[in-house]
Design a protein around this motif. Structure first.
Motif, PDB file in Angstrom:
ATOM      1  N   THR A   1      96.297 -84.354   3.074  1.00 53.97           N
ATOM      2  CA  THR A   1      95.137 -83.794   2.380  1.00 53.97           C
ATOM      3  C   THR A   1      95.490 -82.418   1.842  1.00 53.97           C
ATOM      4  N   GLY A   2      95.212 -82.197   0.547  1.00 53.32           N
ATOM      5  CA  GLY A   2      95.516 -80.913  -0.072  1.00 53.32           C
ATOM      6  C   GLY A   2      94.497 -79.849   0.280  1.00 53.32           C
ATOM      7  N   CYS A   3      94.747 -78.649  -0.217  1.00 60.63           N
ATOM      8  CA  CYS A   3      93.831 -77.534   0.020  1.00 60.63           C
ATOM      9  C   CYS A   3      92.573 -77.712  -0.820  1.00 60.63           C
ATOM     10  N   ALA A   4      91.464 -77.164  -0.335  1.00 60.87           N
ATOM     11  CA  ALA A   4      90.193 -77.264  -1.057  1.00 60.87           C
ATOM     12  C   ALA A   4      90.292 -76.462  -2.337  1.00 60.87           C
ATOM     13  N   ASP A   5      89.654 -76.993  -3.394  1.00 58.18           N
ATOM     14  CA  ASP A   5      89.672 -76.339  -4.699  1.00 58.18           C
ATOM     15  C   ASP A   5      88.337 -75.664  -4.917  1.00 58.18           C
TER      16      ASP A   5
END
Length: 241
Positions: free
Chosen positions: A138-142
């Motif tokens: 899971t990537g970082c929140a945008d």
């Protein structure tokens, strides 16, 4: 005399051999201690670790050096693609400590990406951190993600007019009440106006007191007539006598 000399020589040889053996054991022990101490003070690749983290909405790669000897090291990070270096992310110097010193590489990493982290510390370390670094799924929140508009989060309001009370619900009892309250006003306004004389009598109250006044007046007339009649009879009687 020859026997005594031989015994003395034999004893001296034995003492010399024992001394040599003792010195050899001591030297070996010292070398072993120095070797262990040197290994403990040497920089090792196991003292380095890497991680993919988030700094707010941005991705970063951190490398921590827990080398108690504080040997300066150069850390270089590469993005991997199919087992080969695709590009160089960056290179930084670090001097570790027993508690650990962390350096940060700004990298907008993609979920599931692989990075090779290489460490070069003098003549002691020149190898990669194993295994290679794999970023989270899971990537970082945008923070730039637009918030949903009302049309996206809830259905649009209907353009058709809302149903009237008569169509959506039974009529309320307020309508009959208004008709009953306004009915007397309509009746009074539509009725013919009374005659002038009746209006005057109503305003002065004669219509309710006329009978009583007429009765009193009649009684006064009778009393007055009786008084005049008796007065005339009395006058005539005085004249005749």
């Amino acid at each position: 005399m020859s026997i005594i000399r031989r015994n003395a020589r034999s004893n001296a040889s034995r003492l010399t051999g024992r001394s040599v053996r003792a010195l050899g054991v001591a030297a070996a022990s010292t070398a072993l201690v120095l070797g262990v101490t040197g290994s403990a003070l040497a920089c090792d690749i196991s003292e380095f670790s890497a991680a993919a983290e988030c700094d707010g909405a941005k991705g970063v790669i951190t490398v921590t050096d827990k080398d108690p000897t504080g040997v300066p090291a150069t850390v270089t990070v590469y993005l991997q693609n199919n087992g080969a270096d695709e590009r160089k992310v960056g290179s930084q110097e670090v001097k570790g400590s027993r508690e650990g010193v962390t350096i940060t590489f700004e990298e907008d990493w993609e979920p599931g990406a692989t990075y090779r982290v290489h460490v070069k510390a003098g003549n002691q370390v020149d190898e990669d951190i194993k295994p290679h670094l794999t970023t989270p799924a899971t990537g970082c929140a945008d923070d730039d993600t637009p918030t949903p508009t009302p049309s996206e989060s809830s259905p649009e309001p209907s353009d058709t007019p809302s149903e009237t009370p008569s169509e959506s619900s039974p009529a309320t009892p307020s309508a009959p009440a208004e008709e009953t309250t306004t009915a007397p006003a309509d009746t009074a306004s539509n009725a013919p106006s009374p005659a002038a004389g009746k209006s005057n009598l109503a305003e002065t109250g004669a219509n309710s007191n006329t009978g009583m006044i007429a009765g009193i007046a009649g009684a006064l007339v009778l009393v007055g007539g009786g008084a005049v009649f008796f007065g005339m009879r009395r006058r005539n009687g005085n004249n005749n006598g």
